[in-house]
Design a protein around this motif. Structure first.
Motif, PDB file in Angstrom:
ATOM      1  N   ALA A  23      25.006 -69.306 -23.128  1.00  0.00           N
ATOM      2  CA  ALA A  23      24.012 -70.373 -22.910  1.00  0.00           C
ATOM      3  C   ALA A  23      24.558 -71.427 -21.952  1.00  0.00           C
ATOM      4  O   ALA A  23      23.849 -71.879 -21.043  1.00  0.00           O
ATOM      5  N   ARG A  32      22.951 -72.347 -18.193  1.00  0.00           N
ATOM      6  CA  ARG A  32      22.534 -73.704 -17.791  1.00  0.00           C
ATOM      7  C   ARG A  32      23.255 -74.165 -16.530  1.00  0.00           C
ATOM      8  O   ARG A  32      22.627 -74.672 -15.598  1.00  0.00           O
ATOM      9  N   GLN A  76      20.173 -65.098 -25.598  1.00  0.00           N
ATOM     10  CA  GLN A  76      20.056 -66.462 -25.068  1.00  0.00           C
ATOM     11  C   GLN A  76      18.959 -66.573 -23.996  1.00  0.00           C
ATOM     12  O   GLN A  76      18.916 -67.553 -23.258  1.00  0.00           O
ATOM     13  N   ASP A 132      15.916 -67.317 -24.135  1.00  0.00           N
ATOM     14  CA  ASP A 132      15.098 -68.530 -24.246  1.00  0.00           C
ATOM     15  C   ASP A 132      15.692 -69.670 -23.419  1.00  0.00           C
ATOM     16  O   ASP A 132      14.950 -70.470 -22.856  1.00  0.00           O
ATOM     17  N   VAL A 133      17.008 -69.740 -23.367  1.00  0.00           N
ATOM     18  CA  VAL A 133      17.669 -70.781 -22.568  1.00  0.00           C
ATOM     19  C   VAL A 133      17.271 -70.616 -21.106  1.00  0.00           C
ATOM     20  O   VAL A 133      16.888 -71.581 -20.439  1.00  0.00           O
ATOM     21  N   ASP A 167      13.510 -71.480 -20.690  1.00  0.00           N
ATOM     22  CA  ASP A 167      13.275 -72.922 -20.810  1.00  0.00           C
ATOM     23  C   ASP A 167      13.800 -73.681 -19.597  1.00  0.00           C
ATOM     24  O   ASP A 167      13.146 -74.610 -19.113  1.00  0.00           O
ATOM     25  N   GLU A 168      14.971 -73.299 -19.106  1.00  0.00           N
ATOM     26  CA  GLU A 168      15.542 -73.957 -17.928  1.00  0.00           C
ATOM     27  C   GLU A 168      14.656 -73.727 -16.699  1.00  0.00           C
ATOM     28  O   GLU A 168      14.421 -74.641 -15.912  1.00  0.00           O
TER      29      GLU A 168
END
Length: 131
Positions: free
Chosen positions: A51, A55, A91, A93-94, A97-98
């Motif tokens: 994650a 990011r 991960q 979803d990370v 979402d980002e």
């Protein structure tokens, strides 16, 4: 310029990926090399943390896109390669979402490879943007 999303695939009300993005009459194209989760000193950050690497990799990608005079909303394709597909999927979803926070809705690829250029890298992302 206009963009049209083709074949969006949704998961839990979020865009997982588009099968295609049509771009009509762009003025500029920006082809981005693979980006990774490098810290300010050039080392790989967030070792063992998928994650965290997702990011930071997207932040580094966004910085390069901005240097090229575009925004992440202009990104029409990404290719995500990872050395651990199951950890990346866990991960995902990370990543979604980002991308959503940056208004980025690209066509995409997710693939596992046996190694990346640095053994501490879990993920690398390259992209194409059009404006």
């Amino acid at each position: 310029m206009s963009k049209a999303e083709i074949g969006p695939r949704m998961a839990g009300g979020k865009l997982m990926y588009n099968r295609a993005v049509r771009v009509d009459e762009p003025r500029s194209w920006l082809f981005l090399a693979g980006h990774e989760a490098r810290d300010e000193e050039g080392g790989i950050a967030h070792k063992g943390d998928m994650a965290g690497q997702i990011r930071l990799t997207l932040r580094r990608l966004a910085e390069t896109v901005a240097e090229g005079g575009m925004t992440m909303a202009d990104v029409v394709q990404i290719r995500v390669v990872t050395t651990d597909l199951s950890a990346c999927v866990a991960q995902y979803d990370v990543l979604m979402d980002e991308l959503a926070a940056r208004h980025c809705r690209p066509a995409s690829l997710l693939a596992e490879v046996s190694a990346l250029s640095d053994p501490d890298m879990l993920i690398e992302i390259e992209a194409v943007a059009a404006h």
